[in-house]
Scaffold this active site. Structure first.
Site, PDB file in Angstrom:
ATOM      1  N   HIS A   1       0.844  -1.198   0.000  1.00 38.70           N
ATOM      2  CA  HIS A   1       0.000   0.000   0.000  1.00 38.70           C
ATOM      3  C   HIS A   1       0.877   1.244   0.000  1.00 38.70           C
ATOM      4  O   HIS A   1       1.002   1.951   1.001  1.00 38.70           O
ATOM      5  CB  HIS A   1      -0.953  -0.015   1.197  1.00 38.70           C
TER       6      HIS A   1
ATOM      7  N   GLN B   1      -3.086 -18.154  -2.348  1.00 42.27           N
ATOM      8  CA  GLN B   1      -3.367 -17.389  -3.565  1.00 42.27           C
ATOM      9  C   GLN B   1      -4.408 -18.092  -4.439  1.00 42.27           C
ATOM     10  O   GLN B   1      -5.268 -17.448  -5.033  1.00 42.27           O
ATOM     11  CB  GLN B   1      -2.085 -17.144  -4.354  1.00 42.27           C
TER      12      GLN B   1
ATOM     13  N   HIS C   1       1.352   1.651  -5.847  1.00 43.48           N
ATOM     14  CA  HIS C   1       0.031   1.025  -5.948  1.00 43.48           C
ATOM     15  C   HIS C   1      -1.014   2.069  -6.324  1.00 43.48           C
ATOM     16  O   HIS C   1      -1.874   1.822  -7.180  1.00 43.48           O
ATOM     17  CB  HIS C   1      -0.338   0.360  -4.619  1.00 43.48           C
TER      18      HIS C   1
ATOM     19  N   ASP D   1      -5.746   5.020  -1.057  1.00 42.84           N
ATOM     20  CA  ASP D   1      -5.019   4.404   0.067  1.00 42.84           C
ATOM     21  C   ASP D   1      -4.091   5.417   0.739  1.00 42.84           C
ATOM     22  O   ASP D   1      -3.085   5.038   1.341  1.00 42.84           O
ATOM     23  CB  ASP D   1      -4.215   3.190  -0.411  1.00 42.84           C
TER      24      ASP D   1
END
Length: 267
Positions: A34, A238, A38, A75
């Site tokens: 973050h 994942q 990003h 973010d």
């Protein structure tokens, strides 16, 4: 912004915009995932949907501006831990935002605080009317709030329902829904990139989660799911993430609109 003439349309000088966006970039912390890269990636993703998938034929100029700002700030000042961590540790942010979409609420609030610096050097909305300001502000809030992953499954179900009831054409004319789809897709967009890029982003989010687990271990609280680096099984995790979160999302979008087929195949 310049490519689409958005600054002129919103009566915002390049200098003020530059001041604002520089402050936003500087406000992103040095987290593995973050971070400002990003944010830039999500902004680029939103531009892709506007430009390449034709969203610009539906959403207005001020909405395009709002979407791009939403992506850039979505973010802002992210602390590198989850909402659940902030709530469970009684962090001051959780107290301030009443345990509800803590990070997302903070991102928007802090970004608007940057805009409202007393000198006005960062106020990218100062040149518009009060009526339009209220629309832009609400639009940005709604766009950022939808990036809360706890709402992801509900949003996916909503898209499925729209497709199943034959209301896709009507939905794809809904400006607000299109903007939210764009920022949601872009926020999880690394799952649709080349394997090399996807794995690079995956390593970053996994490391960020492990760092949260390290903090939880130090604090003596229960370590959150997928955050314990001593019990890591990233490939299995994942696969589960793709099966239950990512693929249902893209398939629902593909059902809604064939334009999403190529991205779904890539994912």
């Amino acid at each position: 912004m310049q490519k689409h003439g958005l600054l002129g349309h919103m009566n915002c000088s390049p200098d003020i915009f530059s001041n604002f966006i520089t402050n936003i970039e500087d406000g992103y912390l040095d987290n593995p995932y973050h971070n400002s890269a990003h944010a830039a990636d999500v902004l680029n993703g939103c531009h892709h949907f506007v430009q390449q998938l034709g969203f610009k034929e539906v959403i207005t100029t001020w909405q395009t501006y709002s979407l791009f700002i939403s992506a850039a700030i979505h973010d802002f000042e992210h602390p590198g831990v989850s909402n659940a961590f902030l709530i469970n540790t009684r962090n001051s942010l959780a107290i301030m935002y009443n345990d509800s979409a803590v990070c997302e609420s903070m991102h928007v609030a802090r970004a608007f605080q940057v805009m409202q610096d007393p000198a006005g050097h960062c106020n990218i909305l100062s040149g518009i009317s009060e009526t339009l300001y209220r629309k832009v502000r609400q639009c940005i809030i709604d766009n950022v709030m939808v990036t809360d992953l706890s709402k992801h499954l509900d949003f996916t179900a909503r898209l499925r329902s729209i497709a199943a009831t034959g209301k896709a054409e009507e939905a794809l004319a809904d400006n607000e829904l299109l903007m939210q789809i764009a920022i949601k897709c872009s926020d999880i967009g690394h799952c649709s990139k080349s394997r090399e890029l996807h794995l690079a982003w995956t390593e970053r989010i996994v490391e960020e989660m492990f760092r949260q687990g390290d903090m939880e271990r130090k604090l003596g609280v229960q370590i959150s799911s997928f955050c314990d680096r001593t019990l890591a099984d990233t490939p299995k995790n994942q696969i589960g993430f793709f099966e239950f979160v990512i693929l249902p999302w893209w398939r629902a979008l593909w059902q809604l609109d064939g334009r999403f087929g190529k991205i779904t195949h890539a994912t």
